[in-house]
Write an enzyme that holds these catalytic residues in place. Sequence first.
Site, PDB file in Angstrom:
ATOM      1  N   ASN A 110      50.464  45.585  11.936  1.00 38.82           N
ATOM      2  CA  ASN A 110      49.202  45.839  11.239  1.00 38.82           C
ATOM      3  C   ASN A 110      49.219  47.191  10.537  1.00 38.82           C
ATOM      4  OD1 ASN A 110      46.399  45.241  10.599  1.00 38.82           O
ATOM      5  ND2 ASN A 110      45.829  46.756  12.140  1.00 38.82           N
ATOM      6  N   GLY A 112      49.978  47.711   7.245  1.00 34.20           N
ATOM      7  CA  GLY A 112      49.877  47.656   5.789  1.00 34.20           C
ATOM      8  C   GLY A 112      48.462  47.756   5.262  1.00 34.20           C
ATOM      9  N   GLN A 184      52.525  53.344  15.012  1.00 37.85           N
ATOM     10  CA  GLN A 184      53.921  53.623  14.726  1.00 37.85           C
ATOM     11  C   GLN A 184      54.046  55.059  14.239  1.00 37.85           C
ATOM     12  OE1 GLN A 184      53.857  50.855  10.844  1.00 37.85           O
ATOM     13  NE2 GLN A 184      55.823  51.813  11.150  1.00 37.85           N
ATOM     14  N   GLY A 213      58.487  51.687   8.333  1.00 37.21           N
ATOM     15  CA  GLY A 213      58.872  50.285   8.457  1.00 37.21           C
ATOM     16  C   GLY A 213      58.668  49.759   9.869  1.00 37.21           C
ATOM     17  N   HIS A 214      58.684  48.426  10.004  1.00 33.34           N
ATOM     18  CA  HIS A 214      58.394  47.845  11.321  1.00 33.34           C
ATOM     19  C   HIS A 214      59.554  47.955  12.306  1.00 33.34           C
ATOM     20  CE1 HIS A 214      60.269  44.555   9.150  1.00 33.34           C
ATOM     21  NE2 HIS A 214      59.182  44.311   8.453  1.00 33.34           N
ATOM     22  N   ILE A 243      50.842  40.394  10.352  1.00 30.75           N
ATOM     23  CA  ILE A 243      49.466  39.930  10.487  1.00 30.75           C
ATOM     24  C   ILE A 243      49.024  39.096   9.293  1.00 30.75           C
ATOM     25  CG2 ILE A 243      48.261  41.904   9.444  1.00 30.75           C
ATOM     26  CD1 ILE A 243      46.343  41.639  11.988  1.00 30.75           C
ATOM     27  N   ASP A 244      49.704  39.233   8.152  1.00 31.07           N
ATOM     28  CA  ASP A 244      49.320  38.447   6.975  1.00 31.07           C
ATOM     29  C   ASP A 244      50.048  37.111   6.887  1.00 31.07           C
ATOM     30  OD1 ASP A 244      51.862  39.158   6.159  1.00 31.07           O
ATOM     31  OD2 ASP A 244      51.216  40.338   4.425  1.00 31.07           O
ATOM     32  N   LYS A 385      50.526  37.592   0.308  1.00 28.33           N
ATOM     33  CA  LYS A 385      50.942  38.851  -0.309  1.00 28.33           C
ATOM     34  C   LYS A 385      50.221  39.107  -1.629  1.00 28.33           C
ATOM     35  CE  LYS A 385      54.217  39.457   2.812  1.00 28.33           C
ATOM     36  NZ  LYS A 385      54.065  40.490   3.867  1.00 28.33           N
TER      37      LYS A 385
END
Length: 497
Positions: A110, A112, A184, A213-214, A243-244, A385
């Site tokens: 989450n 973004g 993060q 980044g993740h 999440i998207d 997106k």
Amino acid sequence: MALKRSESLNSVTSYSHEQGDAALTLSAELSKLIMTAPLNLRDEVERNCKGFQTLFDQYMGERGTKISWDKIRPPPAGSIVPHATVAAGEPKAASELSVPLSKLAVLKLNGGLGTSMGCVGPKSVISVRNDLTFLDLCVRQIEHLNDSYGTTVPLVLMNSFNTHDDTQKVLRKYKKTEVKVFNQSQYPRILKETLQPLPKNTDNSDEDWYPPGHGDLYRSFYDSGLLQELLDDGKEWVFISNIDNLGATVDEDILRYVTRPGNDCEFVMEVTDKTRADVKGGTLIEYEGRIRLLEVAQVPKDHEEDFKSVTKFRVFNTNNLWINLHAIKRLVEEESLHMEVIENKKTLDDGRVIIQLEQAVGSAIKNFNGAIGINVPRSRFLPVKKTSDLLLVMSNLYQLRHGTLSMNASRLFDSVPLIKLGDHFKKVKDFLRRFENIPDILELDHLTVSGDVKFGKNVILRGTVIIIAQENDSIDIPQGSVLENKIVTGNLRILDH
């Protein structure tokens, strides 16, 4: 966020001496940056700077190196398992799912923002269906699972400094489900020309910093204390997804597969068949005896077309991951996690070029024992997106139940329409005002819309429809219009039937 661990700057500096002048200078600048932080935040800033220094040292050590194309092999037999194989076997009673669910946590990425669609704040709070947001849908899915099976599957969010505060405000409305959160890391952007940090103090604009980044999940998850909290609560597996991605729901068959007795697999990556729209998606390969995620950024320029081939590389990574929590803890504590560094260049408004060093969560697959891919149906990859994706999920192509979208049974094809919307539709607010309501697209194959186009109520689109308004022209599609295999251009209104 309360941090569990912090490292001394001395360990950063001594480690960086081996990396050359750039790393040494960077270390000195990071030391100055730490000293500008308020005392109550200094441990957190120091931890972030140490993490960034380690990432930078890896970047400098591997800079300019590319994967050896000659060493790439197809994934070994059995390393990508068809979903049908995982789901095969004797039918299971619904009540039997409660035990596997008791071992599961669900984690959504989450970090973004909604800027790509012209929105302010976390992307997860954009309304996508019936005034429900991405986060609303996730919460409803978890509540339905727990109500149905009498379990307590927790929902965990990995936020970034961009999304944390706004997300915390939204979470207050969920009375029934506790949502656990952690942040993060927050790293300084560096200037491409000098490789030195953009911020000079911790009061600098958020634009001087970035979430890396993740791939940062593993360390941040561990440092937050939440990983250990879940283990103490009897959780063994975490299902991670963006999440998207509205297709990323808990899959009962995969859950049973990973939690079965005697399972020696620590990591599952959901992959799905590649189409020509997915040519840049990461794919699984065998490299030097290990299964590995290959991203387009790692591919030599002269082999990029080979990488995009839908026949040579037939699947791509959905970023739906099932990972053993004990294995994450082991690898973090051993400091044996290795992930490739992604160099992400951006140009600032003043023309300066900056670099963000990032890592992808799926690239850690090579570190885990018994890692496999599971080839899942395309329905498990439904990312939003762009507004063209939003049109799909808001339409009658999908039905919503308990927070989960599923294809309308009246659709005659498994595939979704290809939709291309022009710049007039790029921002969500502009997109919404151009549709009095979302058209019926149940029988649509392809839609291209460009220019100043507006749709009235109850429009039906079928087959291939192309609508192009030239510059300074406009097209209004009246209420009740039926467009089937039509090309509409010029400056006109279509007459009502």
